[in-house]
Design a protein around this motif. Structure first.
Motif, PDB file in Angstrom:
ATOM      1  N   ALA A  71       0.824  -1.211   0.000  1.00 19.81           N
ATOM      2  CA  ALA A  71       0.000   0.000   0.000  1.00 19.81           C
ATOM      3  C   ALA A  71       0.857   1.259   0.000  1.00 19.81           C
ATOM      4  O   ALA A  71       0.520   2.252  -0.664  1.00 19.81           O
ATOM      5  CB  ALA A  71      -0.935  -0.014   1.205  1.00 19.81           C
ATOM      6  N   GLU A  72       1.959   1.241   0.725  1.00 16.69           N
ATOM      7  CA  GLU A  72       2.858   2.398   0.748  1.00 16.69           C
ATOM      8  C   GLU A  72       3.427   2.679  -0.643  1.00 16.69           C
ATOM      9  O   GLU A  72       3.565   3.839  -1.048  1.00 16.69           O
ATOM     10  CB  GLU A  72       3.994   2.159   1.736  1.00 16.69           C
ATOM     11  CG  GLU A  72       3.564   2.235   3.195  1.00 16.69           C
ATOM     12  CD  GLU A  72       4.692   1.868   4.140  1.00 16.69           C
ATOM     13  OE1 GLU A  72       5.829   1.644   3.643  1.00 16.69           O
ATOM     14  OE2 GLU A  72       4.459   1.809   5.357  1.00 16.69           O
ATOM     15  N   ARG A  73       3.749   1.632  -1.382  1.00 15.73           N
ATOM     16  CA  ARG A  73       4.315   1.811  -2.723  1.00 15.73           C
ATOM     17  C   ARG A  73       3.277   2.283  -3.731  1.00 15.73           C
ATOM     18  O   ARG A  73       3.621   2.864  -4.754  1.00 15.73           O
ATOM     19  CB  ARG A  73       4.958   0.501  -3.190  1.00 15.73           C
ATOM     20  CG  ARG A  73       6.279   0.197  -2.490  1.00 15.73           C
ATOM     21  CD  ARG A  73       6.672  -1.273  -2.644  1.00 15.73           C
ATOM     22  NE  ARG A  73       7.993  -1.551  -2.096  1.00 15.73           N
ATOM     23  CZ  ARG A  73       8.257  -1.682  -0.805  1.00 15.73           C
ATOM     24  NH1 ARG A  73       7.269  -1.547   0.083  1.00 15.73           N
ATOM     25  NH2 ARG A  73       9.474  -1.942  -0.379  1.00 15.73           N
ATOM     26  N   LEU A  74       2.006   2.018  -3.444  1.00 19.01           N
ATOM     27  CA  LEU A  74       0.929   2.440  -4.349  1.00 19.01           C
ATOM     28  C   LEU A  74       0.357   3.804  -3.976  1.00 19.01           C
ATOM     29  O   LEU A  74      -0.403   4.384  -4.748  1.00 19.01           O
ATOM     30  CB  LEU A  74      -0.193   1.399  -4.355  1.00 19.01           C
ATOM     31  CG  LEU A  74       0.187  -0.012  -4.811  1.00 19.01           C
ATOM     32  CD1 LEU A  74      -1.051  -0.900  -4.846  1.00 19.01           C
ATOM     33  CD2 LEU A  74       0.859   0.012  -6.175  1.00 19.01           C
ATOM     34  N   ASP A  75       0.730   4.283  -2.798  1.00 20.54           N
ATOM     35  CA  ASP A  75       0.189   5.558  -2.321  1.00 20.54           C
ATOM     36  C   ASP A  75       0.548   6.692  -3.280  1.00 20.54           C
ATOM     37  O   ASP A  75       1.721   6.879  -3.636  1.00 20.54           O
ATOM     38  CB  ASP A  75       0.732   5.861  -0.927  1.00 20.54           C
ATOM     39  CG  ASP A  75       0.106   7.104  -0.326  1.00 20.54           C
ATOM     40  OD1 ASP A  75      -1.110   7.280  -0.483  1.00 20.54           O
ATOM     41  OD2 ASP A  75       0.834   7.899   0.295  1.00 20.54           O
ATOM     42  N   GLY A  76      -0.456   7.434  -3.698  1.00 15.15           N
ATOM     43  CA  GLY A  76      -0.234   8.572  -4.576  1.00 15.15           C
ATOM     44  C   GLY A  76      -0.108   8.226  -6.052  1.00 15.15           C
ATOM     45  O   GLY A  76       0.089   9.129  -6.877  1.00 15.15           O
ATOM     46  N   ARG A  77      -0.207   6.972  -6.395  1.00 16.27           N
ATOM     47  CA  ARG A  77      -0.125   6.590  -7.807  1.00 16.27           C
ATOM     48  C   ARG A  77      -1.516   6.612  -8.424  1.00 16.27           C
ATOM     49  O   ARG A  77      -2.394   5.817  -8.071  1.00 16.27           O
ATOM     50  CB  ARG A  77       0.505   5.200  -7.955  1.00 16.27           C
ATOM     51  CG  ARG A  77       1.981   5.167  -7.561  1.00 16.27           C
ATOM     52  CD  ARG A  77       2.609   3.832  -7.899  1.00 16.27           C
ATOM     53  NE  ARG A  77       2.534   3.553  -9.328  1.00 16.27           N
ATOM     54  CZ  ARG A  77       2.946   2.420  -9.882  1.00 16.27           C
ATOM     55  NH1 ARG A  77       3.450   1.452  -9.126  1.00 16.27           N
ATOM     56  NH2 ARG A  77       2.839   2.233 -11.192  1.00 16.27           N
ATOM     57  N   GLY A  78      -1.720   7.504  -9.367  1.00 14.11           N
ATOM     58  CA  GLY A  78      -3.035   7.671  -9.964  1.00 14.11           C
ATOM     59  C   GLY A  78      -3.463   6.529 -10.860  1.00 14.11           C
ATOM     60  O   GLY A  78      -4.635   6.450 -11.248  1.00 14.11           O
ATOM     61  N   GLU A  79      -2.526   5.616 -11.189  1.00 18.89           N
ATOM     62  CA  GLU A  79      -2.888   4.484 -12.044  1.00 18.89           C
ATOM     63  C   GLU A  79      -3.730   3.462 -11.304  1.00 18.89           C
ATOM     64  O   GLU A  79      -4.323   2.570 -11.923  1.00 18.89           O
ATOM     65  CB  GLU A  79      -1.635   3.777 -12.579  1.00 18.89           C
ATOM     66  CG  GLU A  79      -0.568   4.688 -13.160  1.00 18.89           C
ATOM     67  CD  GLU A  79       0.535   4.925 -12.138  1.00 18.89           C
ATOM     68  OE1 GLU A  79       0.197   5.331 -10.997  1.00 18.89           O
ATOM     69  OE2 GLU A  79       1.708   4.696 -12.466  1.00 18.89           O
ATOM     70  N   PHE A  80      -3.782   3.569  -9.961  1.00 16.42           N
ATOM     71  CA  PHE A  80      -4.464   2.559  -9.164  1.00 16.42           C
ATOM     72  C   PHE A  80      -5.495   3.189  -8.235  1.00 16.42           C
ATOM     73  O   PHE A  80      -5.297   4.275  -7.698  1.00 16.42           O
ATOM     74  CB  PHE A  80      -3.449   1.776  -8.318  1.00 16.42           C
ATOM     75  CG  PHE A  80      -2.414   1.053  -9.138  1.00 16.42           C
ATOM     76  CD1 PHE A  80      -2.765  -0.035  -9.916  1.00 16.42           C
ATOM     77  CD2 PHE A  80      -1.101   1.493  -9.154  1.00 16.42           C
ATOM     78  CE1 PHE A  80      -1.813  -0.692 -10.683  1.00 16.42           C
ATOM     79  CE2 PHE A  80      -0.143   0.850  -9.908  1.00 16.42           C
ATOM     80  CZ  PHE A  80      -0.498  -0.256 -10.689  1.00 16.42           C
TER      81      PHE A  80
END
Length: 312
Positions: A19-28
């Motif tokens: 979740a930390e690595r996906l935080d702020g990624r608009g693709e997901f």
């Protein structure tokens, strides 16, 4: 295009790392359940079937049950971070550097590699594949990991007063990683695996010692290193160090997260002995980072997007 992702087991160590690595990624777009919903089979079923990709951060039995909750006609694709499906038929082994990025990108069911096997396979599988090392050799794996890989109970044990300075285990010679190592390295025999844990939160060193003088074909340390360097050329996550003296390899007690893996080949002056070593973050390339790398490929995104890599 936005891809919906449900992390089943999001409150656990690996789930939090992903979740930390996906935080702020608009693709997901993350599908989230509150504490009560996480224990509700109906809510979990709905979330699993609503997701474009479900990432399972669960014990093995629970991971198998989660897969059964996904309807046959559902379009949900799965990344399983448990060891439940790492040698299962119909599942792609999620080590893109070994199995091919295209295969991971096209897969519907991907099984994330284990942390220890990631280091072992990165070192041995390419060399066996090209014939520099034999498939019928009795390989030994010595490894040490940070305690975060042991889950909540081991984390509490190592962070409590009077915590152990060193923990060695696997003395029944029946560790769950053995089948995975043998199968994906293409070996005729199971390896002897000697794992241990030290009081560092994250990080891992995996070592395979070799008596090169007893192996046919003159597999010198230089040849092994050159072959690994060629195999991983262009990789954004795996690097092979140049030859040269190193006094020590360290695991730092409070190391920063990393999704990279470093490979080393050390040889003695006579050329008879070698030590093949992988250093990685057991929660990075050994777990959460690998899951995000596979997720990127499955969604047609840059492989290293969102990863914590040197220079990124």
């Amino acid at each position: 295009m936005t891809h919906s992702v449900f992390i089943d087991g999001a409150a656990g160590t690996t789930g939090l790392e992903i979740a930390e690595r996906l935080d702020g990624r608009g693709e997901f777009s993350l599908i989230r359940l509150d504490d009560a919903q996480r224990k509700d089979p109906g809510a979990r079923r709905d979330a699993l079937n609503a997701a474009d990709i479900a990432i399972l951060c669960l014990p093995d039995k629970a991971a198998r049950e989660a897969v059964e909750l996904i309807d046959t006609g559902s379009g949900t694709r799965v990344i399983d971070a448990s060891s439940a499906h790492r040698t299962a038929e119909g599942w792609c082994y999620g080590f893109p550097e070994l199995v091919g990025r295209e295969r991971v990108a096209d897969a519907r069911r991907v099984s994330n590699p284990g942390c220890y096997p990631t280091g072992f396979l990165a070192l041995i599988a390419p060399l066996v594949r090209i014939g520099l090392l034999p498939a019928d050799w009795p390989y030994t794996v010595n490894a040490v990991s940070g305690y975060s890989g042991g889950g909540k109970a081991l984390i509490e044990r190592f962070e409590a007063k009077g915590a152990p300075a060193f923990r060695a285990y696997g003395y029944d010679l029946a560790h769950k990683h053995l089948a995975e190592m043998q199968a994906h390295a293409g070996l005729e025999h199971q390896v002897i695996f000697a794992p241990s844990v030290v009081p560092a939160y994250r990080g891992m060193i995996v070592e395979v010692p070799l008596h090169l003088g007893a192996i046919d074909g003159d597999p010198t340390a230089d040849r092994l290193r050159d072959a690994l360097r060629e195999f991983y050329s262009g990789s954004k996550t795996v690097s092979v160090h140049e030859s040269g003296p190193i006094s020590e390899l360290l695991l730092e007690e409070n190391a920063a997260p990393s999704d990279a893996m470093e490979l080393f080949v050390f040889g003695n002056d006579g050329g008879w002995h070698a030590r093949l070593v992988a250093r990685l973050d057991n929660l990075g390339k050994g777990a959460g980072g690998a899951a995000v790398q596979n997720l990127n490929l499955m969604c047609g995104l840059p492989e290293a997007a969102g990863l914590r890599l040197p220079g990124a």
